[in-house]
Write an enzyme that holds these catalytic residues in place. Structure first.
Site, PDB file in Angstrom:
ATOM      1  N   LYS A   1      24.554  14.611  -1.515  1.00  0.00           N
ATOM      2  CA  LYS A   1      25.033  13.289  -1.103  1.00  0.00           C
ATOM      3  C   LYS A   1      23.849  12.468  -0.601  1.00  0.00           C
ATOM      4  CE  LYS A   1      28.644  11.432   1.992  1.00  0.00           C
ATOM      5  NZ  LYS A   1      29.612  11.812   3.046  1.00  0.00           N
TER       6      LYS A   1
ATOM      7  N   SER B   1      34.265  10.195   1.823  1.00  0.00           N
ATOM      8  CA  SER B   1      33.132   9.402   1.390  1.00  0.00           C
ATOM      9  C   SER B   1      32.192  10.136   0.432  1.00  0.00           C
ATOM     10  CB  SER B   1      32.329   8.939   2.604  1.00  0.00           C
ATOM     11  OG  SER B   1      31.733  10.047   3.252  1.00  0.00           O
TER      12      SER B   1
ATOM     13  N   SER C   1      35.486  13.699   4.810  1.00  0.00           N
ATOM     14  CA  SER C   1      34.678  13.185   3.694  1.00  0.00           C
ATOM     15  C   SER C   1      34.247  14.212   2.649  1.00  0.00           C
ATOM     16  CB  SER C   1      33.448  12.465   4.230  1.00  0.00           C
ATOM     17  OG  SER C   1      33.803  11.185   4.681  1.00  0.00           O
TER      18      SER C   1
END
Lengths: 99, 500
Positions: free
Chosen positions: B82, B157, B181
């Site tokens: 990420k 996310s 997330s």
């Protein structure tokens, strides 16, 4: 009810430049979210301690010793300052104005 | 495994077996993933940066290490991180305009550990800007598309990380989980998402969001793979004072010799003796009929496996979202104060004085949701409101944590849906942020309590994946792996893949 003036004051505190249009959108949105959050008031929290962290650790100490960081990593970090460097110092705009 | 299976479709476990047996090389594996990224990422947009040259170099090094006798672990396994995790020498943007050209000067601890283990970084995955959101629509560089239906969000996310694993662009990925997330995109993309116990894996080198709940985790194809990744990234870090010196068990060993498996010898189900708690508050209104039906099926499967299901009550769960939306914006308003247009990141060239450097750089650099959260947090922490909002939220947080801890002394794990619905259309909640916040109702409590939780695929609604969530006691990820592995041996939801 949250007013536009309050929103502008908070934006100033947060050092956040917002357009009039953004303030018009944000004001009712923030009021709506805060209204939803108000339900927390109904919870009886007398004698309840606040939780700031959950690991059970407290007062984590370490020796206050200077540690040398990898020089190339320090240089890579410093090189990203937008206004450039003077020696090993990051440049900033004037803080105090002259009369 | 089918004979036509491509290398990028392997699990970590399968890939390691082939690498150790000398059937494939790490370079083959990295190339297969890089080819897949080229083939499908125009449609999915999971990656913000692909580091092809570096990846091939790292894969070659892994092959050299293996030739010298090293084996196992994650040696030669390609992954995507990420883009809120610092990767030395590689652009790290947090999906924000304010960090569009930022090159991380050092590695996050978890990246360093993976580098030492010989894992191969392929690139950086899209996310909601600064991890603020549950859909990846808040990325300054455009949304990621769900591999199961490209009109839908992948969740967030860590949406790029979830979509990349579902679309077989990598063998696993790293995400971060602050209030769901990792678990939300795992659920929406039909893969496994592990949020470790808060403090189990180091936050050093993550771009901070909510320091009291942020924790890096793994998105994988199986529960067993999640154990392999956690093994590599877990542990105390002197650069993150919130990581306790808690021993990290040998998860592989515990999977093999699970005390939970005693039922087999006694001729009962494989998980006989295991108690699973079902919080009644998680199965009320607001749960879509298909998700409810999938959870009913999962319960039946767990009964077949020999577990005992027990209704429990977590009455303060309903306050988790309001607590989260005070604590999180408050910590964000403080953590994002470092983006000031001076040390790094975007700086407004037209600014006339120091104050304008701050406010104009931030005004232009941050996106809508980041601004909304900075405003909310600054308000909640400002004079006159702190006790009413922030302090009260921290006290209600104590109640949520205490009742979950108490429940986990009565049961081994808690079983809930991960999300109330399957993935929704891109743009569904653009004008109604509060409605979007409510989507996280089942994932937030474990974050506030700092408990480990894992999302596993458990069914489909009209071709879209549904996830179940297992929540465990603090630092007992091992039990989640053992339960998850047995569930995946008994089901094949995790073997279904989107066609792209």
């Amino acid at each position: 009810m949250l007013s536009k003036e309050e929103v502008k004051k908070v934006a100033a505190l947060a050092r956040l430049d917002l357009s009039e249009e953004e303030i018009d959108v944000l004001t009712p949105q923030l009021a709506n979210i805060l209204g939803f959050i108000d339900q927390l008031k109904e919870v009886d929290t007398t004698n309840t301690e606040p939780t700031a962290q959950v690991t059970g650790l407290s007062d984590v100490f370490r020796a206050d010793e200077l540690e040398n960081w990898d020089k190339s990593e320090v240089a890579a970090a410093l090189s990203q300052s937008p206004a450039g460097l003077e020696g090993n110092q990051i440049k900033v705009k004037k803080v105090l104005e002259q009369d | 495994m089918g004979i036509d299976m491509k290398l990028n479709e392997l699990t970590i476990k399968q890939a390691i077996e082939k690498l150790d047996a000398g059937e494939i090389t790490a370079v083959d594996l990295a190339r297969a993933c890089l080819d897949r990224i080229k083939e499908v990422d125009d449609k999915i947009k999971a990656c913000l940066t692909v580091c092809e040259k570096e990846a091939i170099e790292e894969a070659k090094k892994a092959d050299e290490r293996r030739a010298k006798g090293e084996k196992g672990g994650l040696l030669g396994i390609p992954y995507i991180a990420k883009d809120i995790i610092m990767t030395k020498g590689v652009r790290t943007t947090a999906a924000s305009k304010i960090l569009e050209n930022y090159i991380a000067p050092y590695d996050a601890t978890i990246i360093k550990k993976l580098r030492e283990a010989g894992a191969v970084l392929l690139g950086k995955a899209n996310l909601d800007e600064f991890a603020h959101g549950g859909s990846t629509e808040n990325s300054a560089f455009g949304p990621t598309h769900n591999p199961w239906d490209q009109e839908l969000v992948p969740g967030g996310s860590s949406g790029g990380s979830g979509a990349a694993v579902a679309a077989e662009m990598c063998i696993f990925s790293l995400g971060t989980d602050t209030g769901g997330s990792v678990r939300c995109p795992a659920s929406f993309c039909g893969v496994v998402g592990l949020k470790p116990t808060y403090g189990r894996s180091s936050r050093f080198g993550l771009i901070s969001m909510t320091s009291s709940t942020d924790v890096p985790g793994a998105i994988t194809k199986t529960a067993e793979d999640a154990a392999l990744v956690l093994q590599a990234i877990a542990g105390h870090d002197k650069y993150d004072a919130s990581t306790p010196e808690e021993a990290v068990p040998d998860y592989g060993e515990e999977l093999k010799n699970s005390p939970l498996l005693r039922g087999v010898a006694e001729g009962r189900g494989v998980l006989a003796g295991l108690k699973i708690g079902l919080p009644i508050e998680y199965y009320g209104e607001g749960l879509s009929p298909a998700v409810r039906a999938a959870l009913e099926e999962a319960k039946k499967k767990f009964i077949e496996l020999g577990t005992e299901l027990k209704d429990i009550s977590l009455p303060h769960s309903k306050y988790a979202v309001p607590v989260y939306y005070i604590i999180t914006p408050s910590e964000i308003s403080s953590n994002l104060a470092r983006f000031d247009g001076i040390k790094y990141g975007f700086s407004e060239p037209e600014a006339q004085n120091l104050l304008e450097v701050y406010s104009k750089s931030r005004g232009k650099g941050f996106g809508r949701e980041a601004k909304r959260r900075i405003m909310l947090g600054t308000y909640a922490l400002s004079a006159g409101y702190r006790d009413a909002y922030y302090l009260q939220a921290q006290k209600v947080r104590t109640k949520i944590k205490d009742e979950m801890d108490a429940a986990l002394r009565e049961v081994d794990v808690i079983l809930t849906p991960t999300q109330p619905t399957v993935a929704y259309k891109i743009g569904s909640f653009t004008s109604d942020p509060l409605q979007m916040y409510l989507e996280d109702i089942f994932v937030i409590p474990a974050s506030l309590a700092g408990l480990p939780a894992m999302s596993l695929p458990c069914g489909f609604d009209a071709g879209l994946p549904i996830g179940l969530q297992l929540i465990g006691a603090r630092f007992d990820e091992s039990k989640l792996f053992q339960v998850g592995c047995q569930y995946q041996k008994a089901t094949d939801w995790h073997l279904k893949k989107p066609s792209l």
